[in-house]
Scaffold this motif. Structure first.
Motif, PDB file in Angstrom:
ATOM      1  N   GLY A  58       3.719  55.808  93.047  1.00 34.30           N
ATOM      2  CA  GLY A  58       3.109  56.357  91.843  1.00 34.30           C
ATOM      3  C   GLY A  58       3.473  55.649  90.562  1.00 34.30           C
ATOM      4  N   MET A  59       3.850  54.378  90.665  1.00 36.39           N
ATOM      5  CA  MET A  59       4.213  53.609  89.469  1.00 36.39           C
ATOM      6  C   MET A  59       4.201  52.124  89.800  1.00 36.39           C
ATOM      7  SD  MET A  59       8.335  53.941  89.292  1.00 36.39           S
ATOM      8  CE  MET A  59       8.722  55.357  90.276  1.00 36.39           C
ATOM      9  N   PRO A  60       4.052  51.291  88.769  1.00 41.10           N
ATOM     10  CA  PRO A  60       4.164  49.850  89.008  1.00 41.10           C
ATOM     11  C   PRO A  60       5.593  49.504  89.409  1.00 41.10           C
ATOM     12  CG  PRO A  60       3.335  50.312  86.790  1.00 41.10           C
ATOM     13  CD  PRO A  60       3.726  51.611  87.395  1.00 41.10           C
TER      14      PRO A  60
ATOM     15  N   ALA B  41      -3.622  37.714  99.446  1.00 42.30           N
ATOM     16  CA  ALA B  41      -4.325  39.002  99.443  1.00 42.30           C
ATOM     17  C   ALA B  41      -3.535  40.056 100.212  1.00 42.30           C
ATOM     18  CB  ALA B  41      -5.722  38.842 100.042  1.00 42.30           C
ATOM     19  N   ALA B  42      -2.917  39.662 101.314  1.00 43.29           N
ATOM     20  CA  ALA B  42      -2.126  40.609 102.102  1.00 43.29           C
ATOM     21  C   ALA B  42      -0.908  41.083 101.321  1.00 43.29           C
ATOM     22  CB  ALA B  42      -1.701  39.978 103.427  1.00 43.29           C
ATOM     23  N   VAL B  43      -0.268  40.178 100.611  1.00 36.96           N
ATOM     24  CA  VAL B  43       0.890  40.554  99.784  1.00 36.96           C
ATOM     25  C   VAL B  43       0.442  41.482  98.657  1.00 36.96           C
ATOM     26  CG1 VAL B  43       2.681  39.704  98.216  1.00 36.96           C
ATOM     27  CG2 VAL B  43       2.227  38.504 100.359  1.00 36.96           C
ATOM     28  N   SER B  44      -0.646  41.143  97.988  1.00 37.86           N
ATOM     29  CA  SER B  44      -1.156  41.974  96.901  1.00 37.86           C
ATOM     30  C   SER B  44      -1.551  43.359  97.396  1.00 37.86           C
ATOM     31  CB  SER B  44      -2.367  41.308  96.248  1.00 37.86           C
ATOM     32  OG  SER B  44      -1.973  40.134  95.592  1.00 37.86           O
ATOM     33  N   ARG B  45      -2.195  43.417  98.546  1.00 36.60           N
ATOM     34  CA  ARG B  45      -2.615  44.699  99.119  1.00 36.60           C
ATOM     35  C   ARG B  45      -1.404  45.553  99.488  1.00 36.60           C
ATOM     36  NH1 ARG B  45      -6.000  42.755 102.478  1.00 36.60           N
ATOM     37  NH2 ARG B  45      -4.483  42.415 104.113  1.00 36.60           N
ATOM     38  N   THR B  46      -0.396  44.942 100.090  1.00 36.90           N
ATOM     39  CA  THR B  46       0.808  45.675 100.469  1.00 36.90           C
ATOM     40  C   THR B  46       1.545  46.177  99.232  1.00 36.90           C
ATOM     41  OG1 THR B  46       0.993  44.355 102.487  1.00 36.90           O
ATOM     42  CG2 THR B  46       2.959  45.533 101.786  1.00 36.90           C
ATOM     43  N   LEU B  47       1.613  45.353  98.196  1.00 38.76           N
ATOM     44  CA  LEU B  47       2.229  45.772  96.943  1.00 38.76           C
ATOM     45  C   LEU B  47       1.452  46.937  96.332  1.00 38.76           C
ATOM     46  CD1 LEU B  47       4.215  45.536  94.589  1.00 38.76           C
ATOM     47  CD2 LEU B  47       2.803  43.662  93.703  1.00 38.76           C
ATOM     48  N   ALA B  48       0.126  46.843  96.340  1.00 44.13           N
ATOM     49  CA  ALA B  48      -0.704  47.918  95.781  1.00 44.13           C
ATOM     50  C   ALA B  48      -0.494  49.224  96.551  1.00 44.13           C
ATOM     51  CB  ALA B  48      -2.176  47.516  95.809  1.00 44.13           C
ATOM     52  N   GLU B  49      -0.376  49.138  97.861  1.00 44.33           N
ATOM     53  CA  GLU B  49      -0.121  50.341  98.669  1.00 44.33           C
ATOM     54  C   GLU B  49       1.222  50.960  98.301  1.00 44.33           C
ATOM     55  OE1 GLU B  49      -0.269  48.909 102.691  1.00 44.33           O
ATOM     56  OE2 GLU B  49      -2.445  48.711 102.683  1.00 44.33           O
ATOM     57  N   ALA B  50       2.235  50.131  98.155  1.00 47.22           N
ATOM     58  CA  ALA B  50       3.564  50.637  97.800  1.00 47.22           C
ATOM     59  C   ALA B  50       3.550  51.257  96.410  1.00 47.22           C
ATOM     60  CB  ALA B  50       4.598  49.516  97.886  1.00 47.22           C
TER      61      ALA B  50
ATOM     62  N   SER C 245       7.879  61.975  98.832  1.00 48.89           N
ATOM     63  CA  SER C 245       8.590  62.168 100.103  1.00 48.89           C
ATOM     64  C   SER C 245       7.638  62.068 101.285  1.00 48.89           C
ATOM     65  CB  SER C 245       9.343  63.497 100.120  1.00 48.89           C
ATOM     66  OG  SER C 245       8.448  64.574 100.002  1.00 48.89           O
ATOM     67  N   LYS C 246       6.409  62.563 101.126  1.00 49.21           N
ATOM     68  CA  LYS C 246       5.425  62.458 102.207  1.00 49.21           C
ATOM     69  C   LYS C 246       5.058  60.993 102.439  1.00 49.21           C
ATOM     70  CE  LYS C 246       1.098  64.351 103.859  1.00 49.21           C
ATOM     71  NZ  LYS C 246      -0.023  65.255 103.590  1.00 49.21           N
ATOM     72  N   PHE C 247       4.874  60.244 101.353  1.00 46.45           N
ATOM     73  CA  PHE C 247       4.577  58.816 101.481  1.00 46.45           C
ATOM     74  C   PHE C 247       5.699  58.098 102.228  1.00 46.45           C
ATOM     75  CE2 PHE C 247       5.437  54.562  99.673  1.00 46.45           C
ATOM     76  CZ  PHE C 247       4.351  53.889 100.201  1.00 46.45           C
ATOM     77  N   ILE C 248       6.925  58.359 101.839  1.00 45.52           N
ATOM     78  CA  ILE C 248       8.061  57.687 102.468  1.00 45.52           C
ATOM     79  C   ILE C 248       8.144  58.034 103.949  1.00 45.52           C
ATOM     80  CG2 ILE C 248      10.597  57.584 102.534  1.00 45.52           C
ATOM     81  CD1 ILE C 248      10.488  57.754  99.449  1.00 45.52           C
ATOM     82  N   ARG C 249       7.977  59.293 104.275  1.00 48.59           N
ATOM     83  CA  ARG C 249       8.094  59.716 105.681  1.00 48.59           C
ATOM     84  C   ARG C 249       6.924  59.268 106.538  1.00 48.59           C
ATOM     85  NH1 ARG C 249       7.499  65.079 105.524  1.00 48.59           N
ATOM     86  NH2 ARG C 249       7.652  65.251 103.295  1.00 48.59           N
ATOM     87  N   GLN C 250       5.712  59.268 105.983  1.00 52.16           N
ATOM     88  CA  GLN C 250       4.543  59.043 106.818  1.00 52.16           C
ATOM     89  C   GLN C 250       3.890  57.676 106.667  1.00 52.16           C
ATOM     90  OE1 GLN C 250       1.842  62.287 106.133  1.00 52.16           O
ATOM     91  NE2 GLN C 250       3.199  63.775 107.080  1.00 52.16           N
ATOM     92  N   ARG C 251       4.022  57.048 105.535  1.00 49.00           N
ATOM     93  CA  ARG C 251       3.250  55.818 105.309  1.00 49.00           C
ATOM     94  C   ARG C 251       4.057  54.575 104.989  1.00 49.00           C
ATOM     95  NH1 ARG C 251      -2.571  57.474 103.308  1.00 49.00           N
ATOM     96  NH2 ARG C 251      -2.774  59.238 104.697  1.00 49.00           N
ATOM     97  N   LEU C 252       5.249  54.738 104.472  1.00 45.65           N
ATOM     98  CA  LEU C 252       6.053  53.575 104.121  1.00 45.65           C
ATOM     99  C   LEU C 252       6.497  52.872 105.395  1.00 45.65           C
ATOM    100  CD1 LEU C 252       7.319  52.056 101.697  1.00 45.65           C
ATOM    101  CD2 LEU C 252       9.394  53.373 102.134  1.00 45.65           C
ATOM    102  N   LYS C 253       6.195  51.603 105.486  1.00 46.63           N
ATOM    103  CA  LYS C 253       6.515  50.803 106.668  1.00 46.63           C
ATOM    104  C   LYS C 253       7.499  49.696 106.292  1.00 46.63           C
ATOM    105  CE  LYS C 253       3.333  52.948 109.034  1.00 46.63           C
ATOM    106  NZ  LYS C 253       3.716  54.197 109.573  1.00 46.63           N
ATOM    107  N   ILE C 254       8.110  49.143 107.300  1.00 53.10           N
ATOM    108  CA  ILE C 254       9.043  48.028 107.099  1.00 53.10           C
ATOM    109  C   ILE C 254       8.346  46.880 106.376  1.00 53.10           C
ATOM    110  CG2 ILE C 254      10.410  46.266 108.296  1.00 53.10           C
ATOM    111  CD1 ILE C 254      11.730  49.004 108.258  1.00 53.10           C
TER     112      ILE C 254
END
Length: 65
Positions: free
Chosen positions: A54-56, A40-49, A4-13
């Protein structure tokens, strides 16, 4: 960090946009082309998500997702 903290504070459009395009194309390179960004940008954004959730989010194969 909990979900919930990730969704509220870090998840971006951009995370959601990348996930939608990845689901549509099932390919990091095709998603990057469609989004006009680097692989690389797509891979990095996927890795952040994935770290935030907390899961693939996609099953990876030699020929794509």
């Amino acid at each position: 960090m909990d979900l919930s903290k990730f969704i509220r504070q870090r998840l971006k459009i951009r995370h959601l946009n990348v996930l939608v395009v990845l689901d549509d194309t099932l390919s990091v390179s095709r998603a990057a082309e469609r989004l006009n960004v680097t692989q690389a940008a797509v891979s990095r954004t996927l890795a952040e998500a994935e770290a935030g959730f907390g899961m693939p989010l996609f099953e990876r194969h030699a020929r794509g997702l």
